[in-house]
Design a protein around this motif. Structure first.
Motif, PDB file in Angstrom:
ATOM      1  N   GLY A 105      -4.451 -36.644  39.312  1.00 22.45           N
ATOM      2  CA  GLY A 105      -3.033 -36.981  39.163  1.00 22.45           C
ATOM      3  C   GLY A 105      -2.747 -38.358  39.707  1.00 22.45           C
ATOM      4  O   GLY A 105      -3.556 -38.935  40.446  1.00 22.45           O
ATOM      5  N   VAL A 106      -1.586 -38.906  39.337  1.00 22.76           N
ATOM      6  CA  VAL A 106      -1.208 -40.243  39.780  1.00 22.76           C
ATOM      7  C   VAL A 106       0.236 -40.212  40.272  1.00 22.76           C
ATOM      8  O   VAL A 106       1.151 -39.843  39.518  1.00 22.76           O
ATOM      9  CB  VAL A 106      -1.338 -41.287  38.649  1.00 22.76           C
ATOM     10  CG1 VAL A 106      -0.995 -42.679  39.168  1.00 22.76           C
ATOM     11  CG2 VAL A 106      -2.739 -41.265  38.039  1.00 22.76           C
ATOM     12  N   ALA A 139      -5.738 -27.986  42.723  1.00 23.80           N
ATOM     13  CA  ALA A 139      -5.085 -28.146  44.025  1.00 23.80           C
ATOM     14  C   ALA A 139      -5.893 -28.994  44.991  1.00 23.80           C
ATOM     15  O   ALA A 139      -5.339 -29.567  45.933  1.00 23.80           O
ATOM     16  CB  ALA A 139      -4.825 -26.773  44.639  1.00 23.80           C
ATOM     17  N   GLY A 140      -7.194 -29.099  44.795  1.00 26.22           N
ATOM     18  CA  GLY A 140      -8.039 -29.897  45.686  1.00 26.22           C
ATOM     19  C   GLY A 140      -8.492 -31.187  45.040  1.00 26.22           C
ATOM     20  O   GLY A 140      -9.437 -31.819  45.526  1.00 26.22           O
ATOM     21  N   GLY A 141      -7.817 -31.612  43.979  1.00 24.67           N
ATOM     22  CA  GLY A 141      -8.235 -32.795  43.231  1.00 24.67           C
ATOM     23  C   GLY A 141      -7.933 -34.108  43.930  1.00 24.67           C
ATOM     24  O   GLY A 141      -7.290 -34.151  44.987  1.00 24.67           O
ATOM     25  N   VAL A 183       2.291 -32.062  43.319  1.00 19.40           N
ATOM     26  CA  VAL A 183       1.498 -31.014  43.982  1.00 19.40           C
ATOM     27  C   VAL A 183       1.611 -29.690  43.230  1.00 19.40           C
ATOM     28  O   VAL A 183       0.602 -29.019  42.960  1.00 19.40           O
ATOM     29  CB  VAL A 183       1.942 -30.840  45.450  1.00 19.40           C
ATOM     30  CG1 VAL A 183       1.338 -29.581  46.060  1.00 19.40           C
ATOM     31  CG2 VAL A 183       1.549 -32.072  46.271  1.00 19.40           C
ATOM     32  N   ASP A 184       2.827 -29.300  42.872  1.00 15.71           N
ATOM     33  CA  ASP A 184       3.033 -28.027  42.170  1.00 15.71           C
ATOM     34  C   ASP A 184       2.358 -28.014  40.807  1.00 15.71           C
ATOM     35  O   ASP A 184       1.788 -27.004  40.389  1.00 15.71           O
ATOM     36  CB  ASP A 184       4.531 -27.746  42.010  1.00 15.71           C
ATOM     37  CG  ASP A 184       5.210 -27.398  43.327  1.00 15.71           C
ATOM     38  OD1 ASP A 184       4.492 -27.195  44.328  1.00 15.71           O
ATOM     39  OD2 ASP A 184       6.456 -27.341  43.350  1.00 15.71           O
ATOM     40  N   LYS A 185       2.418 -29.137  40.101  1.00 14.52           N
ATOM     41  CA  LYS A 185       1.788 -29.221  38.783  1.00 14.52           C
ATOM     42  C   LYS A 185       0.278 -29.086  38.888  1.00 14.52           C
ATOM     43  O   LYS A 185      -0.354 -28.349  38.116  1.00 14.52           O
ATOM     44  CB  LYS A 185       2.160 -30.551  38.126  1.00 14.52           C
ATOM     45  CG  LYS A 185       1.450 -30.850  36.806  1.00 14.52           C
ATOM     46  CD  LYS A 185       1.780 -29.829  35.729  1.00 14.52           C
ATOM     47  CE  LYS A 185       1.131 -30.240  34.411  1.00 14.52           C
ATOM     48  NZ  LYS A 185       1.255 -29.142  33.387  1.00 14.52           N
ATOM     49  N   LEU A 186      -0.324 -29.776  39.849  1.00 20.11           N
ATOM     50  CA  LEU A 186      -1.775 -29.715  39.997  1.00 20.11           C
ATOM     51  C   LEU A 186      -2.235 -28.339  40.467  1.00 20.11           C
ATOM     52  O   LEU A 186      -3.304 -27.849  40.055  1.00 20.11           O
ATOM     53  CB  LEU A 186      -2.255 -30.807  40.949  1.00 20.11           C
ATOM     54  CG  LEU A 186      -2.080 -32.250  40.415  1.00 20.11           C
ATOM     55  CD1 LEU A 186      -2.541 -33.267  41.444  1.00 20.11           C
ATOM     56  CD2 LEU A 186      -2.845 -32.428  39.104  1.00 20.11           C
ATOM     57  N   LYS A 187      -1.433 -27.680  41.294  1.00 18.94           N
ATOM     58  CA  LYS A 187      -1.756 -26.301  41.682  1.00 18.94           C
ATOM     59  C   LYS A 187      -1.715 -25.384  40.469  1.00 18.94           C
ATOM     60  O   LYS A 187      -2.592 -24.536  40.282  1.00 18.94           O
ATOM     61  CB  LYS A 187      -0.777 -25.817  42.751  1.00 18.94           C
ATOM     62  CG  LYS A 187      -1.043 -26.381  44.144  1.00 18.94           C
ATOM     63  CD  LYS A 187      -0.053 -25.821  45.163  1.00 18.94           C
ATOM     64  CE  LYS A 187      -0.348 -26.356  46.554  1.00 18.94           C
ATOM     65  NZ  LYS A 187       0.631 -25.846  47.559  1.00 18.94           N
ATOM     66  N   GLY A 233      -3.814 -30.453  50.441  1.00 20.25           N
ATOM     67  CA  GLY A 233      -5.160 -30.176  49.922  1.00 20.25           C
ATOM     68  C   GLY A 233      -5.615 -31.227  48.926  1.00 20.25           C
ATOM     69  O   GLY A 233      -6.809 -31.327  48.622  1.00 20.25           O
ATOM     70  N   LEU A 234      -4.697 -32.037  48.419  1.00 18.32           N
ATOM     71  CA  LEU A 234      -5.073 -33.120  47.519  1.00 18.32           C
ATOM     72  C   LEU A 234      -5.714 -34.256  48.305  1.00 18.32           C
ATOM     73  O   LEU A 234      -5.368 -34.505  49.461  1.00 18.32           O
ATOM     74  CB  LEU A 234      -3.842 -33.641  46.772  1.00 18.32           C
ATOM     75  CG  LEU A 234      -3.166 -32.675  45.803  1.00 18.32           C
ATOM     76  CD1 LEU A 234      -1.882 -33.291  45.255  1.00 18.32           C
ATOM     77  CD2 LEU A 234      -4.103 -32.321  44.653  1.00 18.32           C
TER      78      LEU A 234
END
Length: 380
Positions: free
Chosen positions: A246-247, A180-182, A171-175, A211-212
């Motif tokens: 992300g996975v 963040a909404g991916g 979550v932190d990486k995608l933010k 939010g993901l």
């Protein structure tokens, strides 16, 4: 004179005989009383267990590299260090619950006095515990919790925390990447493994509400990398290779399968992928930038404390002082537990975690095609 002398000697002997009988009776009575008192108070058991003994180590599979490369050798070494006379009866079930049951039965037949059991199937392994109980053999549930059974001890990590570490890192990486909404894909572990359920619960506690969007989610039978690769192929087909932000993968083996599927599909750049176990291949992918993170569980102390506990139980002693730090309910009882702390590992802290602890050497990580990536990461 002769008759008088003989009579005197005979009288003296007769006087001595009752005294001899009394002395022997008192000596025997004292010995019996001491033994009875010792048994009653528990301070001097009538039968002392021998210094050595047989300990069965029953591991679940070899697809996850840690069991043969870390758990087994560290356990066996520590047992020999603590108890040179002890024998370790080792078996690996190759992800076959029925095979593990037969191995446990064989170990008991061979005189095992303690079972250290990492179950293939957390629920069906209860039958092994029941069988051991019939022979009054203690069982240590190792790494994976055996559910619905009267196990004596449980040794593992805080496995829900493992999932939280994975979920938080993703979550932190995608933010940070502005996604963040991916949409993400979740590839969980084996449904027969109670730990996998805890990893999954921990991850969802972070991801849900972040939010993901979870575009696809799978449980992976047998923790098989090949099956994880097939699952990832399905996800790419259903979601689209350019729409996966992300996975979440529950361990490094499934991460390897997912990454292989994305590379074969031409996914560039690779999205952040989580893992667990700090396998050599997983650490190498992290250094090379193919996998984002793993969870390092210090297997050496886990295996060593299991050996310490097993040796103590063989000798009829309590758990080593200060080791039991929790109770975990397995559906039948609150099991006295020893829980260790997991650590999230990214490229930034490979050197201060797995290398510093001697889990992997820099030369092992940086072999072959990973030499240049290691130089960039300043691991050598």
């Amino acid at each position: 004179m002769a008759r008088v002398g003989a009579a005197s000697v005979l009288a003296a002997v007769m006087l001595l005989i009752p005294g001899c009988k009394k002395e022997n009776k008192e000596a025997g009575g004292d010995t019996a009383a001491t033994g009875t008192t010792g048994t009653a108070t528990g301070t001097a058991p009538a039968v002392k267990k021998p210094a050595g003994g047989k300990i069965a180590l029953l591991l679940p599979e070899s697809k996850t590299a840690r069991y043969e490369s870390h758990d087994r050798p560290h356990f066996e070494r520590k047992v020999k260090e603590l108890c040179a006379e002890c024998e370790v009866i080792y078996s690996n079930a190759d992800q076959d619950a029925a095979k593990q049951q037969n191995q446990a039965e064989a170990a008991l037949t061979n005189g095992a006095q303690v079972l250290v059991l990492d179950p293939v199937d957390s629920a069906s392994a209860a039958a092994i515990v029941t069988r051991a109980r019939q022979s009054k053999i203690p069982v240590i549930s190792y790494d994976r919790l055996i559910t619905g059974a009267d196990v004596d001890y449980y040794i593992s990590f805080d496995n829900e925390q493992v999932g939280k570490l994975q979920g938080t890192a993703l979550v932190d990486k995608l933010k940070a990447d502005g996604k963040a909404g991916g949409t993400i894909v979740m590839i969980n572990g084996a449904p027969t493994d109670n730990n996998a359920k805890l990893f999954k619960a921990g991850a969802h506690s972070v991801i849900d509400g972040s939010g993901l969007k979870i575009g696809a989610e799978y449980d992976t039978p047998d923790w098989s990398p090949d099956k994880a690769q097939q699952q990832m192929e399905q996800a790419i087909t259903s979601i689209g290779k350019d729409k996966i932000a992300g996975v979440y993968c529950a361990n490094d083996g499934t991460a390897g399968g997912a990454i292989a599927a994305m590379k074969a599909a031409g996914v560039k750049p690779l999205p952040p992928v989580t893992g667990q176990d700090a396998e050599l291949a997983g650490i190498q992918r992290i250094v090379a930038g193919e996998q984002f993170m793993t969870v390092y569980k210090a297997i050496k102390p886990e295996a060593e404390v299991a050996a310490e506990l097993a040796v103590a139980l063989v000798r009829g002693q309590p758990a080593p002082a200060g080791k039991v730090n929790a109770k975990v309910n397995n559906g039948q009882k609150d099991v006295p537990s020893i829980l260790l702390t997991p650590v999230a590992v990214t490229k930034d802290n490979v050197k201060s975690t797995v290398i510093a602890d001697g889990f992997w050497k820099a030369d092992e990580i940086c072999a072959g095609s990973y030499k240049e990536a290691c130089a960039t990461a300043q691991l050598q």
